[in-house]
Design an enzyme around this catalytic site. Structure first.
Site, PDB file in Angstrom:
ATOM      1  N   SER A 185      14.645 -10.468 -13.371  1.00  0.00           N
ATOM      2  CA  SER A 185      13.761 -11.638 -13.266  1.00  0.00           C
ATOM      3  C   SER A 185      14.473 -12.939 -12.931  1.00  0.00           C
ATOM      4  CB  SER A 185      12.975 -11.799 -14.556  1.00  0.00           C
ATOM      5  OG  SER A 185      13.860 -12.007 -15.626  1.00  0.00           O
ATOM      6  N   HIS A 213       8.641  -6.943 -14.279  1.00  0.00           N
ATOM      7  CA  HIS A 213       8.447  -7.852 -13.141  1.00  0.00           C
ATOM      8  C   HIS A 213       8.131  -7.117 -11.841  1.00  0.00           C
ATOM      9  CE1 HIS A 213       9.299 -11.828 -14.806  1.00  0.00           C
ATOM     10  NE2 HIS A 213      10.078 -11.178 -15.661  1.00  0.00           N
ATOM     11  N   LYS A 243       2.196  -9.839 -17.441  1.00  0.00           N
ATOM     12  CA  LYS A 243       2.680 -10.601 -16.276  1.00  0.00           C
ATOM     13  C   LYS A 243       1.674 -10.451 -15.132  1.00  0.00           C
ATOM     14  CE  LYS A 243       7.290 -10.946 -18.000  1.00  0.00           C
ATOM     15  NZ  LYS A 243       8.409 -10.148 -18.472  1.00  0.00           N
TER      16      LYS A 243
HETATM   17  C1  LIG Z   1       8.877 -10.154 -19.839  1.00  0.00           C
HETATM   18  C2  LIG Z   1       9.574  -8.889 -20.084  1.00  0.00           C
HETATM   19  C3  LIG Z   1       9.298  -8.134 -21.216  1.00  0.00           C
HETATM   20  C4  LIG Z   1       8.354  -8.627 -22.279  1.00  0.00           C
HETATM   21  O1  LIG Z   1       7.030  -8.419 -21.918  1.00  0.00           O
HETATM   22  P1  LIG Z   1       5.864  -9.092 -22.789  1.00  0.00           P
HETATM   23  O2  LIG Z   1       4.680  -8.300 -22.451  1.00  0.00           O
HETATM   24  O3  LIG Z   1       5.787 -10.517 -22.384  1.00  0.00           O
HETATM   25  O4  LIG Z   1       6.276  -8.937 -24.219  1.00  0.00           O
HETATM   26  C5  LIG Z   1       9.933  -6.928 -21.366  1.00  0.00           C
HETATM   27  N1  LIG Z   1      10.822  -6.486 -20.459  1.00  0.00           N
HETATM   28  C6  LIG Z   1      11.122  -7.192 -19.357  1.00  0.00           C
HETATM   29  C7  LIG Z   1      12.099  -6.637 -18.372  1.00  0.00           C
HETATM   30  C8  LIG Z   1      10.515  -8.428 -19.133  1.00  0.00           C
HETATM   31  O5  LIG Z   1      10.808  -9.126 -18.038  1.00  0.00           O
END
Ligand SMILES: *Cc1c(COP(=O)(O)O)cnc(C)c1O
Length: 395
Positions: A185, A213, A243
């Site tokens: 990310s 992502h 996301k």
């Molecule tokens: C954002 C993210 C998470 C967390 O996800 P949420 O649903 O916001 O708890 C987990 N793993 C990765 C790789 C992320 O980028």
């Protein structure tokens, strides 16, 4: 308050403030769409993970409203007692179809999902090969499992192969897993999954891809594993519903017996209440929309390319992103903060990302264009970048 705690907090908060690392939070007075309001000021938003604009999509809102009226606001129990509503089952069926796997299990968040899934399978007699740039929730999930954590250099397949060989030939571990983000990310680069799968086959590694992502973005929306056509090869496909999907939650998609095991052994599934009816219904709606149409995904990539080209043409260093995530690499931490602050004053909300989130000397302002931005909005963003970039001698 205990005097020890009082002293601990005072010292540490002051220390963070002195080092410029204390994060002040700006609450939004609007939805987290392409334009947001903070402190009464309208800003072009390039900081959300709401890649497809689904967080405010009318179809999701309608699905949530219907669920809210029929089932109320809460699920009422953990999944294994009687908090599993048919909405949760329908959501999991939709995820499995979307991902091309036999089955899926959903969790309350992506973070929670990594806490749940890794420690359900790995223990102190095992080892995990982990990319150095993996997300915090992967790192914490690995720690929780008590397995030996062996990091390999970011996307360095020679290093991974060497460490996989050492770990498996040492005879010290019962099982060895390789774990990676699908899309990283901070830079927007994609994991080298075909090579990872090859190494995994050679050494019989368990494969685990957290595509938080990538889901809704790569592989026509179905994610990075689909992008490489590796649905049959990856054991754990992790995703988030928070996301691109626009709601909240996380999931594992994989073989039926893996999902069966997670349903009896993953602790957040057993001991933390299920996501709300409205969340489950809205997430399912989003996945159905993505299964049926590529329109939003194409719009996202279009906007990503447009912004990236525009910033590159101005002379900014956008790194080696392969996805719509567009970093503007500045380098110096203080200058990065000033850059982000000046963009804010001019009407662009793009967060500075500095050490320790990224290596020292690679401070950047990270831009997340979405399907909900218009070309006019992006033109305005590019014009503001030009003005501030010239002012600070960055271009
Ligand atoms: C954002 C993210 C998470 C967390 O996800 P949420 O649903 O916001 O708890 C987990 N793993 C990765 C790789 C992320 O980028």
């Amino acid at each position: 308050m205990s005097t020890i705690l009082d002293r601990f907090l005072d010292t540490n908060i002051q220390d963070l403030k002195d080092r410029g690392l204390y994060n002040e939070i700006d609450p939004l007075e609007s939805a987290n769409g392409p334009v947001i309001t903070i402190g009464g000021k309208k800003l072009l938003n390039l900081s959300s993970n709401n890649y497809l604009g689904l967080a405010t999509d009318e179809r999701l809102i309608e699905a949530a409203r219907e669920a809210l009226e029929k089932y109320g606001v809460g699920a009422g129990a953990v999944r294994t007692i009687n908090g599993t509503l048919n909405l949760h089952v329908q959501l999991e069926e939709a995820i499995a179809r979307f991902k091309g796997t036999e089955d899926a299990i959903s969790f309350q968040s992506g973070f929670n999902c990594n806490m749940a899934a890794i420690s359900a399978v790995m223990d102190k007699n095992d080892a995990i090969l982990s990319d150095t740039l993996n997300h915090a929730s992967i790192i914490d999930g690995c720690r929780l499992s008590k397995a030996k954590i062996i990091t390999y250099e970011h996307s360095d397949m020679d290093d991974l192969r060497k460490k996989a060989k050492e770990a498996t030939e040492s005879g010290k571990y019962n099982k060895v897993m390789v774990i990676t983000d699908g899309v990283f990310s901070m830079d927007g680069d994609i994991a080298k999954l075909p090579e990872i799968v090859e190494i995994a086959k050679e050494f019989d590694l368990i494969t685990y891809v957290d595509d938080a992502h990538g889901s809704g973005v790569t592989g026509d929306g179905a994610g990075t594993v689909k992008h490489f056509g590796l649905q049959k090869e990856i054991d754990f496909q992790i995703g988030t519903l928070s996301k691109a999907i626009g709601v909240v939650g996380g999931y594992v998609a994989g073989k039926r017996k893996l999902i069966q095991w997670l349903k009896v052994r993953s602790r957040p599934f057993l001991f933390s209440t299920a996501v709300t009816p409205a969340d489950a219904a809205a997430s399912r709606k989003a996945i159905e929309i993505l299964t049926d149409s590529k329109e939003l995904v194409e719009k996202l990539w279009d906007n990503g390319r447009y912004l990236k080209e525009g910033l590159k043409k101005l002379g900014f260093d956008v790194g080696n992103s392969e996805t719509p995530i567009t970093p503007c690499i500045v380098g110096d931490e203080k200058l990065t903060q000033t850059f982000s602050q000046r963009l804010y004053e001019e009407g662009v909300y793009a967060k500075a990302i500095v050490f320790p989130t990224v290596p020292r000397g690679t401070g950047r302002v990270r831009n997340m264009p979405t399907a909900a931005h218009t070309k006019e909005m992006l033109d305005e963003v590019i014009a503001i970048y030009e003005k501030v970039g010239k002012e600070l001698n960055l271009i």
